[in-house]
Structures are given as C-alpha cells and as structure tokens.
Scaffold this motif. Structure first.
Motif, PDB file in Angstrom:
ATOM      1  N   ALA A  65      44.309  33.767  23.394  1.00 27.29           N
ATOM      2  CA  ALA A  65      45.765  33.815  23.262  1.00 27.29           C
ATOM      3  C   ALA A  65      46.415  33.254  24.515  1.00 27.29           C
ATOM      4  N   LEU A  66      47.606  32.760  24.335  1.00 21.43           N
ATOM      5  CA  LEU A  66      48.431  32.253  25.426  1.00 21.43           C
ATOM      6  C   LEU A  66      49.631  33.189  25.544  1.00 21.43           C
ATOM      7  N   VAL A  67      49.852  33.739  26.732  1.00 23.17           N
ATOM      8  CA  VAL A  67      50.987  34.632  26.957  1.00 23.17           C
ATOM      9  C   VAL A  67      51.882  33.986  28.002  1.00 23.17           C
ATOM     10  N   LEU A  68      53.113  33.714  27.629  1.00 22.94           N
ATOM     11  CA  LEU A  68      54.107  33.192  28.567  1.00 22.94           C
ATOM     12  C   LEU A  68      54.925  34.375  29.061  1.00 22.94           C
ATOM     13  N   VAL A  69      55.038  34.502  30.366  1.00 24.04           N
ATOM     14  CA  VAL A  69      55.668  35.673  30.976  1.00 24.04           C
ATOM     15  C   VAL A  69      56.918  35.242  31.739  1.00 24.04           C
ATOM     16  N   TYR A  70      57.997  35.961  31.486  1.00 21.19           N
ATOM     17  CA  TYR A  70      59.238  35.748  32.233  1.00 21.19           C
ATOM     18  C   TYR A  70      59.456  36.963  33.122  1.00 21.19           C
ATOM     19  N   ARG A  71      59.502  36.739  34.428  1.00 21.18           N
ATOM     20  CA  ARG A  71      59.693  37.841  35.374  1.00 21.18           C
ATOM     21  C   ARG A  71      61.175  38.074  35.624  1.00 21.18           C
ATOM     22  N   GLN A  72      61.512  39.285  36.027  1.00 20.29           N
ATOM     23  CA  GLN A  72      62.900  39.607  36.336  1.00 20.29           C
ATOM     24  C   GLN A  72      63.356  38.884  37.597  1.00 20.29           C
ATOM     25  N   ASP A  73      62.463  38.734  38.559  1.00 18.94           N
ATOM     26  CA  ASP A  73      62.790  38.059  39.818  1.00 18.94           C
ATOM     27  C   ASP A  73      61.646  37.127  40.172  1.00 18.94           C
ATOM     28  N   ARG A  74      61.874  35.849  39.985  1.00 20.95           N
ATOM     29  CA  ARG A  74      60.809  34.857  40.204  1.00 20.95           C
ATOM     30  C   ARG A  74      60.248  34.896  41.618  1.00 20.95           C
ATOM     31  N   MET A  75      61.071  35.160  42.571  1.00 25.65           N
ATOM     32  CA  MET A  75      60.630  35.073  43.966  1.00 25.65           C
ATOM     33  C   MET A  75      59.907  36.335  44.434  1.00 25.65           C
ATOM     34  N   ARG A  76      60.081  37.448  43.730  1.00 25.68           N
ATOM     35  CA  ARG A  76      59.463  38.704  44.162  1.00 25.68           C
ATOM     36  C   ARG A  76      58.538  39.259  43.087  1.00 25.68           C
ATOM     37  N   GLY A  77      57.794  38.378  42.450  1.00 25.31           N
ATOM     38  CA  GLY A  77      56.940  38.811  41.351  1.00 25.31           C
ATOM     39  C   GLY A  77      55.474  38.895  41.701  1.00 25.31           C
ATOM     40  N   GLY A  78      55.140  39.096  42.956  1.00 26.77           N
ATOM     41  CA  GLY A  78      53.748  39.154  43.391  1.00 26.77           C
ATOM     42  C   GLY A  78      52.961  40.292  42.777  1.00 26.77           C
ATOM     43  N   ASP A  79      53.632  41.406  42.483  1.00 30.44           N
ATOM     44  CA  ASP A  79      52.931  42.540  41.870  1.00 30.44           C
ATOM     45  C   ASP A  79      52.417  42.181  40.475  1.00 30.44           C
ATOM     46  N   VAL A  80      53.191  41.393  39.750  1.00 34.91           N
ATOM     47  CA  VAL A  80      52.777  40.965  38.416  1.00 34.91           C
ATOM     48  C   VAL A  80      51.526  40.095  38.530  1.00 34.91           C
ATOM     49  N   LEU A  81      51.539  39.163  39.468  1.00 34.41           N
ATOM     50  CA  LEU A  81      50.374  38.282  39.658  1.00 34.41           C
ATOM     51  C   LEU A  81      49.146  39.080  40.066  1.00 34.41           C
ATOM     52  N   ALA A  82      49.312  40.025  40.963  1.00 36.64           N
ATOM     53  CA  ALA A  82      48.179  40.863  41.404  1.00 36.64           C
ATOM     54  C   ALA A  82      47.604  41.650  40.235  1.00 36.64           C
ATOM     55  N   ALA A  83      48.474  42.186  39.374  1.00 30.21           N
ATOM     56  CA  ALA A  83      48.009  42.952  38.214  1.00 30.21           C
ATOM     57  C   ALA A  83      47.275  42.047  37.225  1.00 30.21           C
ATOM     58  N   LEU A  84      47.767  40.823  37.021  1.00 35.51           N
ATOM     59  CA  LEU A  84      47.118  39.897  36.093  1.00 35.51           C
ATOM     60  C   LEU A  84      45.727  39.512  36.601  1.00 35.51           C
ATOM     61  N   LYS A  85      45.562  39.378  37.895  1.00 31.70           N
ATOM     62  CA  LYS A  85      44.263  39.032  38.474  1.00 31.70           C
ATOM     63  C   LYS A  85      43.214  40.108  38.199  1.00 31.70           C
ATOM     64  N   ARG A  86      43.647  41.324  37.997  1.00 31.67           N
ATOM     65  CA  ARG A  86      42.709  42.435  37.771  1.00 31.67           C
ATOM     66  C   ARG A  86      42.264  42.570  36.309  1.00 31.67           C
ATOM     67  N   ILE A  87      42.852  41.812  35.415  1.00 32.89           N
ATOM     68  CA  ILE A  87      42.491  41.889  33.999  1.00 32.89           C
ATOM     69  C   ILE A  87      41.352  40.906  33.743  1.00 32.89           C
ATOM     70  N   PRO A  88      40.160  41.394  33.413  1.00 34.84           N
ATOM     71  CA  PRO A  88      39.006  40.492  33.277  1.00 34.84           C
ATOM     72  C   PRO A  88      39.150  39.452  32.175  1.00 34.84           C
ATOM     73  N   GLU A  89      39.938  39.730  31.152  1.00 29.35           N
ATOM     74  CA  GLU A  89      40.111  38.780  30.049  1.00 29.35           C
ATOM     75  C   GLU A  89      41.056  37.637  30.391  1.00 29.35           C
ATOM     76  N   VAL A  90      41.750  37.715  31.522  1.00 29.00           N
ATOM     77  CA  VAL A  90      42.613  36.618  31.961  1.00 29.00           C
ATOM     78  C   VAL A  90      41.709  35.533  32.535  1.00 29.00           C
ATOM     79  N   VAL A  91      41.650  34.393  31.844  1.00 27.63           N
ATOM     80  CA  VAL A  91      40.789  33.301  32.295  1.00 27.63           C
ATOM     81  C   VAL A  91      41.572  32.208  33.017  1.00 27.63           C
ATOM     82  N   ILE A  92      42.862  32.147  32.768  1.00 28.12           N
ATOM     83  CA  ILE A  92      43.743  31.208  33.473  1.00 28.12           C
ATOM     84  C   ILE A  92      45.068  31.925  33.698  1.00 28.12           C
ATOM     85  N   CYS A  93      45.610  31.775  34.882  1.00 21.32           N
ATOM     86  CA  CYS A  93      46.939  32.299  35.195  1.00 21.32           C
ATOM     87  C   CYS A  93      47.609  31.269  36.093  1.00 21.32           C
TER      88      CYS A  93
END
Length: 149
Positions: A65-93
C-alpha cells in the motif's frame, strides 16, 4: 567512508551473500580487514540491513500500500518520521513537495495489518490527514541501482 568502503558497499549491493574472502580479493584487502570494515559500516548506519529479492518480483501474499501523509506542521514533523522508521512494514518513506508531506510504502502480511498501520499513522500526533491506496498489481519493480563501482 573512503573509496574502499564504497567498493565494499557496491559489491554487497550486487551480491549480499558474497563471502568475506571473495570480497577481500575484489577490494584488495585481507578477509579480516573486510570483516572489520563491514562491521564498522553497519555500526555507522551505512549498511542498514540485508534483504532478499525474489525472482520475477514474487511477493507471495504480501499486501502493498501507498500512504500519503499530510502533517499539521511540515517543519516540526520529526516525531512522525521517527515513528514511521520504527514500523517494520515501512519499506520506503520519502519527504515530498506538493500537497502531501510524506509518502510511505508498506509491505505487510495481510490487509488487516495494512489497516492497523494506517490507523496508527492516522492517530499519530502531528498527522492531519492521510490518503491510502492499495497496490493491485506490479508492472515494473526494478532493483535499486547505485552509481558505485
């Protein structure tokens, strides 16, 4: 990283099962020196893992699946990226320009697992919206090529 490290990575990219002895002969180092360099490259994150590429692009029963994500604040969205890195099924981000901020490619064992991951992403603090598309079939799936070697 130096030129020898680059050659080691290029050889491992071509054949992840190459023996240390064979790799040593290709980069003109001892087997022990190659082993130490590979361990260092892994520790430093230059080699993040090894994978299997199936013949004919066979992914068996995997759901993609392809998931397109819109963050509330583009410049302060590091927590979202860190959480995505921890999901083993994420093969591309990847960070995108345009309407959506992040493109996530999932490869999961089941549709239920894709749904669970999507729910987790949608609930993340900082995620405003998502759009998800399931892969129906794969037309092109080229192995990633590097400019090395």
């Amino acid at each position: 990283m130096d030129a020898i490290d680059e050659k080691i990575i290029a050889e491992l990219t071509r054949n992840g099962r190459i023996s240390h002895s064979e790799l040593a002969s290709k980069v003109l180092l001892s087997r022990n020196a190659v082993r130490q360099r590979i361990e260092r490259l892994e520790r430093e994150g230059h080699i993040a893992g090894y994978t299997i590429v199936r013949a004919d692009g066979d992914t068996s029963d995997a759901v993609s699946a392809l998931v397109l994500v819109y963050r509330q604040d583009r410049m302060r969205g590091g927590d979202v990226l860190a959480a995505l890195k921890r999901i083993p099924e994420v093969v591309i981000c990847e960070i995108l320009s345009g309407d959506f901020d992040i493109m996530v490619r999932l490869e999961a064992a089941s549709l239920e697992r894709v749904r669970a991951i999507w729910e987790d992403i949608a609930k993340m603090p900082g995620v405003r919206d998502t759009v998800t598309a399931l892969t129906l079939s794969t037309v092109v799936n080229r192995p990633r090529r590097t400019a090395l070697g």
